[in-house]
Design a protein around this motif. Sequence first.
Motif, PDB file in Angstrom:
ATOM      1  N   GLY A 189     -21.394  15.380-121.991  1.00  0.00           N
ATOM      2  CA  GLY A 189     -21.498  16.101-123.254  1.00  0.00           C
ATOM      3  C   GLY A 189     -20.966  17.520-123.160  1.00  0.00           C
ATOM      4  O   GLY A 189     -20.691  18.050-122.079  1.00  0.00           O
ATOM      5  N   ALA A 190     -20.814  18.122-124.334  1.00  0.00           N
ATOM      6  CA  ALA A 190     -20.286  19.482-124.420  1.00  0.00           C
ATOM      7  C   ALA A 190     -21.346  20.501-124.009  1.00  0.00           C
ATOM      8  O   ALA A 190     -22.549  20.258-124.161  1.00  0.00           O
ATOM      9  CB  ALA A 190     -19.809  19.760-125.845  1.00  0.00           C
ATOM     10  N   VAL A 191     -20.890  21.626-123.508  1.00  0.00           N
ATOM     11  CA  VAL A 191     -21.768  22.734-123.124  1.00  0.00           C
ATOM     12  C   VAL A 191     -21.407  23.947-123.974  1.00  0.00           C
ATOM     13  O   VAL A 191     -20.236  24.316-124.075  1.00  0.00           O
ATOM     14  CB  VAL A 191     -21.608  23.071-121.625  1.00  0.00           C
ATOM     15  N   GLU A 192     -22.388  24.537-124.611  1.00  0.00           N
ATOM     16  CA  GLU A 192     -22.135  25.707-125.442  1.00  0.00           C
ATOM     17  C   GLU A 192     -22.034  26.953-124.566  1.00  0.00           C
ATOM     18  O   GLU A 192     -22.934  27.255-123.778  1.00  0.00           O
ATOM     19  CB  GLU A 192     -23.262  25.884-126.466  1.00  0.00           C
ATOM     20  N   LEU A 193     -20.917  27.652-124.693  1.00  0.00           N
ATOM     21  CA  LEU A 193     -20.684  28.859-123.911  1.00  0.00           C
ATOM     22  C   LEU A 193     -21.265  30.076-124.615  1.00  0.00           C
ATOM     23  O   LEU A 193     -21.267  30.151-125.842  1.00  0.00           O
ATOM     24  CB  LEU A 193     -19.182  29.051-123.681  1.00  0.00           C
ATOM     25  N   GLU A 194     -21.729  31.024-123.834  1.00  0.00           N
ATOM     26  CA  GLU A 194     -22.280  32.260-124.370  1.00  0.00           C
ATOM     27  C   GLU A 194     -21.453  33.433-123.869  1.00  0.00           C
ATOM     28  O   GLU A 194     -21.646  33.895-122.736  1.00  0.00           O
ATOM     29  CB  GLU A 194     -23.745  32.411-123.947  1.00  0.00           C
ATOM     30  N   PRO A 195     -20.512  33.919-124.666  1.00  0.00           N
ATOM     31  CA  PRO A 195     -19.662  35.028-124.233  1.00  0.00           C
ATOM     32  C   PRO A 195     -20.489  36.285-123.962  1.00  0.00           C
ATOM     33  O   PRO A 195     -21.583  36.462-124.512  1.00  0.00           O
ATOM     34  CB  PRO A 195     -18.717  35.242-125.431  1.00  0.00           C
ATOM     35  N   VAL A 196     -19.967  37.153-123.114  1.00  0.00           N
ATOM     36  CA  VAL A 196     -20.626  38.423-122.817  1.00  0.00           C
ATOM     37  C   VAL A 196     -19.677  39.558-123.175  1.00  0.00           C
ATOM     38  O   VAL A 196     -18.455  39.438-123.053  1.00  0.00           O
ATOM     39  CB  VAL A 196     -21.031  38.520-121.330  1.00  0.00           C
ATOM     40  N   ARG A 197     -20.253  40.666-123.629  1.00  0.00           N
ATOM     41  CA  ARG A 197     -19.443  41.836-124.009  1.00  0.00           C
ATOM     42  C   ARG A 197     -19.135  42.710-122.803  1.00  0.00           C
ATOM     43  O   ARG A 197     -18.039  43.255-122.670  1.00  0.00           O
ATOM     44  CB  ARG A 197     -20.161  42.659-125.071  1.00  0.00           C
ATOM     45  N   GLU A 198     -20.103  42.876-121.922  1.00  0.00           N
ATOM     46  CA  GLU A 198     -19.945  43.756-120.774  1.00  0.00           C
ATOM     47  C   GLU A 198     -19.824  42.929-119.497  1.00  0.00           C
ATOM     48  O   GLU A 198     -20.476  41.893-119.349  1.00  0.00           O
ATOM     49  CB  GLU A 198     -21.144  44.709-120.652  1.00  0.00           C
ATOM     50  N   ALA A 199     -18.990  43.392-118.591  1.00  0.00           N
ATOM     51  CA  ALA A 199     -18.801  42.687-117.324  1.00  0.00           C
ATOM     52  C   ALA A 199     -18.424  43.681-116.238  1.00  0.00           C
ATOM     53  O   ALA A 199     -17.821  44.712-116.506  1.00  0.00           O
ATOM     54  CB  ALA A 199     -17.725  41.619-117.467  1.00  0.00           C
ATOM     55  N   ALA A 200     -18.800  43.344-115.007  1.00  0.00           N
ATOM     56  CA  ALA A 200     -18.479  44.190-113.850  1.00  0.00           C
ATOM     57  C   ALA A 200     -17.181  43.688-113.225  1.00  0.00           C
ATOM     58  O   ALA A 200     -17.155  43.198-112.097  1.00  0.00           O
ATOM     59  CB  ALA A 200     -19.619  44.150-112.839  1.00  0.00           C
ATOM     60  N   LEU A 201     -16.111  43.793-113.971  1.00  0.00           N
ATOM     61  CA  LEU A 201     -14.815  43.294-113.525  1.00  0.00           C
ATOM     62  C   LEU A 201     -13.790  44.421-113.538  1.00  0.00           C
ATOM     63  O   LEU A 201     -13.435  44.929-114.596  1.00  0.00           O
ATOM     64  CB  LEU A 201     -14.342  42.150-114.425  1.00  0.00           C
ATOM     65  N   GLU A 202     -13.322  44.789-112.355  1.00  0.00           N
ATOM     66  CA  GLU A 202     -12.272  45.785-112.210  1.00  0.00           C
ATOM     67  C   GLU A 202     -11.061  45.099-111.591  1.00  0.00           C
ATOM     68  O   GLU A 202     -11.177  44.487-110.530  1.00  0.00           O
ATOM     69  CB  GLU A 202     -12.729  46.943-111.322  1.00  0.00           C
ATOM     70  N   PRO A 203      -9.892  45.174-112.253  1.00  0.00           N
ATOM     71  CA  PRO A 203      -8.713  44.464-111.741  1.00  0.00           C
ATOM     72  C   PRO A 203      -8.446  44.745-110.262  1.00  0.00           C
ATOM     73  O   PRO A 203      -8.564  45.882-109.808  1.00  0.00           O
ATOM     74  CB  PRO A 203      -7.573  45.006-112.615  1.00  0.00           C
TER      75      PRO A 203
END
Length: 221
Positions: A125-139
Amino acid sequence: MPVSELPKVVDAEWLVSHLGDEDVVVGDVRGPNAHMRGHIPGSRPLVLGSPPPGADESTVAELAKEVALRLRRHGITGNEKLVLVDRGDGVGAMPAMQLAELAGHRNVAILVGGIAGWDGELAQGAVELEPVREAALEPNSAAFPTRQELAARLGDPALTILDVRRADEYTGRGGSACDPRQGHIPGARRLQVDELFGADGLPLPTEQIRELVGDAQEIVA
């Protein structure tokens, strides 16, 4: 938990032990349809795209931003332990891992054997994704070497370039029709990718892979 506590490759036994951990997220890179038909319980579909060939610095910088956005859309913040799952051949998980690291995720692993090596139950079955606004991601540009970097380091003894294609592709005598150029990068050493896997489709033991690769400080495949 320190980043070093998550190895780059984990097996099904490790995942069974940690599947319920709050900080472990399983990303299934096979695509939404395959994920819907059967997936590791609690995993989510994670499509990050494919690395572009021969990318230059500006392209890589834009790609890092785009992948970070895709991670956030899938609810990935960069603070979790991200385990990537593909069919089992590594073809999907390895580039996805590189892209996630390019976007700045510092804690990514590949499930060896992928979904084929998972003996536990599968959910559907499908899984509902929950987007996040903030993330600890630095290129992290070091995760994706550009053609300018390779060209500048062709004579660097610390760098080993592994050409993992077929012999005909390496020599240029019978490359794929879609290849814009035939032959190989000067100084590149050929080690066909399937030599790194055993008859069961799983990667060879670490010691055997090291024997094949040699004493390399840095490797670009």
